[in-house]
Motif scaffolding. Structure first.
Motif, PDB file in Angstrom:
ATOM      1  N   LEU A 137       0.898   3.645  -8.988  1.00 52.09           N
ATOM      2  CA  LEU A 137      -0.150   2.618  -8.914  1.00 52.09           C
ATOM      3  C   LEU A 137      -0.730   2.326 -10.300  1.00 52.09           C
ATOM      4  N   LEU A 138      -0.895   3.375 -11.113  1.00 53.44           N
ATOM      5  CA  LEU A 138      -1.435   3.174 -12.468  1.00 53.44           C
ATOM      6  C   LEU A 138      -0.439   2.384 -13.317  1.00 53.44           C
ATOM      7  N   GLU A 139       0.825   2.688 -13.132  1.00 50.06           N
ATOM      8  CA  GLU A 139       1.856   1.958 -13.877  1.00 50.06           C
ATOM      9  C   GLU A 139       1.889   0.493 -13.482  1.00 50.06           C
ATOM     10  N   ALA A 147       0.402  12.817  -6.504  1.00 47.74           N
ATOM     11  CA  ALA A 147       0.319  12.484  -7.939  1.00 47.74           C
ATOM     12  C   ALA A 147       1.336  11.386  -8.266  1.00 47.74           C
ATOM     13  N   ALA A 148       2.489  11.421  -7.614  1.00 48.02           N
ATOM     14  CA  ALA A 148       3.522  10.412  -7.882  1.00 48.02           C
ATOM     15  C   ALA A 148       3.044   9.019  -7.466  1.00 48.02           C
ATOM     16  N   ILE A 182       0.852  -1.190   0.000  1.00 48.34           N
ATOM     17  CA  ILE A 182       0.000   0.000   0.000  1.00 48.34           C
ATOM     18  C   ILE A 182       0.887   1.238   0.000  1.00 48.34           C
ATOM     19  N   LEU A 183       0.640   2.106  -0.960  1.00 51.71           N
ATOM     20  CA  LEU A 183       1.481   3.311  -1.051  1.00 51.71           C
ATOM     21  C   LEU A 183       0.922   4.413  -0.165  1.00 51.71           C
ATOM     22  N   GLY A 184       1.808   5.149   0.493  1.00 50.09           N
ATOM     23  CA  GLY A 184       1.385   6.272   1.332  1.00 50.09           C
ATOM     24  C   GLY A 184       0.693   5.797   2.597  1.00 50.09           C
ATOM     25  N   GLU A 195       0.751   7.821 -20.132  1.00 49.83           N
ATOM     26  CA  GLU A 195      -0.669   7.881 -19.792  1.00 49.83           C
ATOM     27  C   GLU A 195      -0.837   8.036 -18.274  1.00 49.83           C
ATOM     28  N   ALA A 196      -0.042   7.252 -17.523  1.00 48.25           N
ATOM     29  CA  ALA A 196      -0.131   7.303 -16.060  1.00 48.25           C
ATOM     30  C   ALA A 196       0.193   8.702 -15.563  1.00 48.25           C
TER      31      ALA A 196
END
Ligand SMILES: [Zn+2]
Length: 350
Positions: free
Chosen positions: A215-217, A209-210, A6-8, A225-226
């Protein structure tokens, strides 16, 4: 998966890990914070960590391990590393059952659950009703089947209507031992104060945003796109994914000028509840596009025109939350934006 993925949200995860390792868990926890930031994922990892059986990994024996020290301790150090008891192993039967959504003691209550009960489309379930609460509370008073903890994850708890919240409150008053309710709410203010005060608070904030980009990547999107979507996402992965769907669909519309606007509006989904959501998303995209243009103007005449457009778009956005035709509102917003060459395409080229 485990908490490490989990990020953040460091402080929220720290709290949850401390509860798991302490072995004392409050009967109700409220995961609150903006949509699409990882609350549900964290709740699932928490459920896994609580019920994990920590089945030891099959480490190679020292004699099978070519890289084991030739002399020295009979046990390779890596086989001595225990699974941390504050996190899930991710491999035992319990963990994999929770990952697949089939653990008998970990139930997820959401629009899908209600849709199945009512034999209706899950997307139509805008509120969670009292019958849904009654249905799952039948299971609250039954014994756990496999695990130490019986866990009920109530996703989008803020959509519980007033009757459902009162019914929920009764269960929260005297839950049987070993029962944990994980309430997930993007709009905490819609919950009864008595529900909030009975729950242990675990707060989530917008992702950077990072973090959204990463996560999108991880989800398979290209870096380009991400990167564009993470900027539009407002810190929500869900919003980024929703915007992508709309953009992909709009990319197929070949026309320009008023004809394009007409096509955009008529391309909205036929189901009114879906169309309204998409219209809202398109308005958000127009707003981002208009703000970008406004920021790029020198102060004065044209900047004022963009500021006025932003004001109008915000008003249209309010209309979409009322009982006004979403098609008409979107059309007006697109026409108004078109006068200043603000379009949904403006987001594609950075
Ligand atoms: Zn496990």
């Amino acid at each position: 998966m485990s908490f490490n993925n989990i990020l953040g949200h460091e402080s929220a995860i720290k709290k949850l890990k401390a509860l798991v390792s302490g072995g004392r868990v409050p009967p109700a926890l409220l995961f609150s914070g903006p949509e699409g930031t990882g609350k549900f994922l964290a709740a699932k990892e928490f459920a896994k960590a609580l019920n994990c059986t920590h089945t030891p990994r099959q480490e190679p024996k020292p004699e099978d391990d070519l890289f084991a020290p030739s002399s020295g301790s009979p046990l390779h150090p890596s086989s001595l590393i225990p699974h941390p008891s504050e996190d899930a192993c991710g491999r035992c039967v319990s963990c994999s059952q929770i990952d697949k959504g089939v653990h008998p003691d970990v139930r997820i209550i959401d629009s899908e659950f209600q849709g199945l009960l009512l034999e209706e489309d899950a997307r139509k379930q805008k509120t969670l009703r009292i019958d849904t609460v009654r249905e799952f509370t039948r299971h609250v008073y039954q014994k756990a089947i496999l695990s130490e903890w019986k866990i009920f994850i109530i996703n989008d708890a803020h959509t519980l209507n007033a009757n459902a919240q009162n019914a929920m409150l009764k269960v929260l008053e005297e839950p049987p031992p070993g029962t944990v309710f994980l309430l997930i709410a993007a709009k905490k203010n819609l919950l009864l104060p008595t529900i909030i005060s009975r729950s242990y608070a675990v707060e989530f904030t917008r992702l950077s945003a990072a973090a959204v980009e990463e996560l999108l990547e991880r989800d398979g999107m290209t870096l380009d796109e991400a990167s564009v979507l993470s900027e539009l996402s407002g810190g929500s992965v869900k919003k980024a994914v929703d915007i992508k769907k709309v953009r992909d669909r709009l990319a197929g519309i070949a026309a320009s000028g008023p004809a394009k606007i007409f096509k955009l509006v008529s391309s909205l989904p036929r189901e009114p509840y879906l169309a309204r959501e998409e219209a809202k998303l398109m308005l958000e995209m127009l707003l981002v596009s208009a703000r970008k243009r406004w920021l790029a103007q020198p102060p004065g005449g044209s900047a004022r025109a963009y500021a006025a457009l932003i004001g109008k778009l915000m008003e249209y956005r309010r209309f979409l939350n009322q009982n006004v035709s979403h098609g008409l509102v979107l059309e007006a917003a697109l026409l108004e934006s078109d006068k200043l060459s603000v379009s949904l395409d403006g987001l594609r080229n950075r």
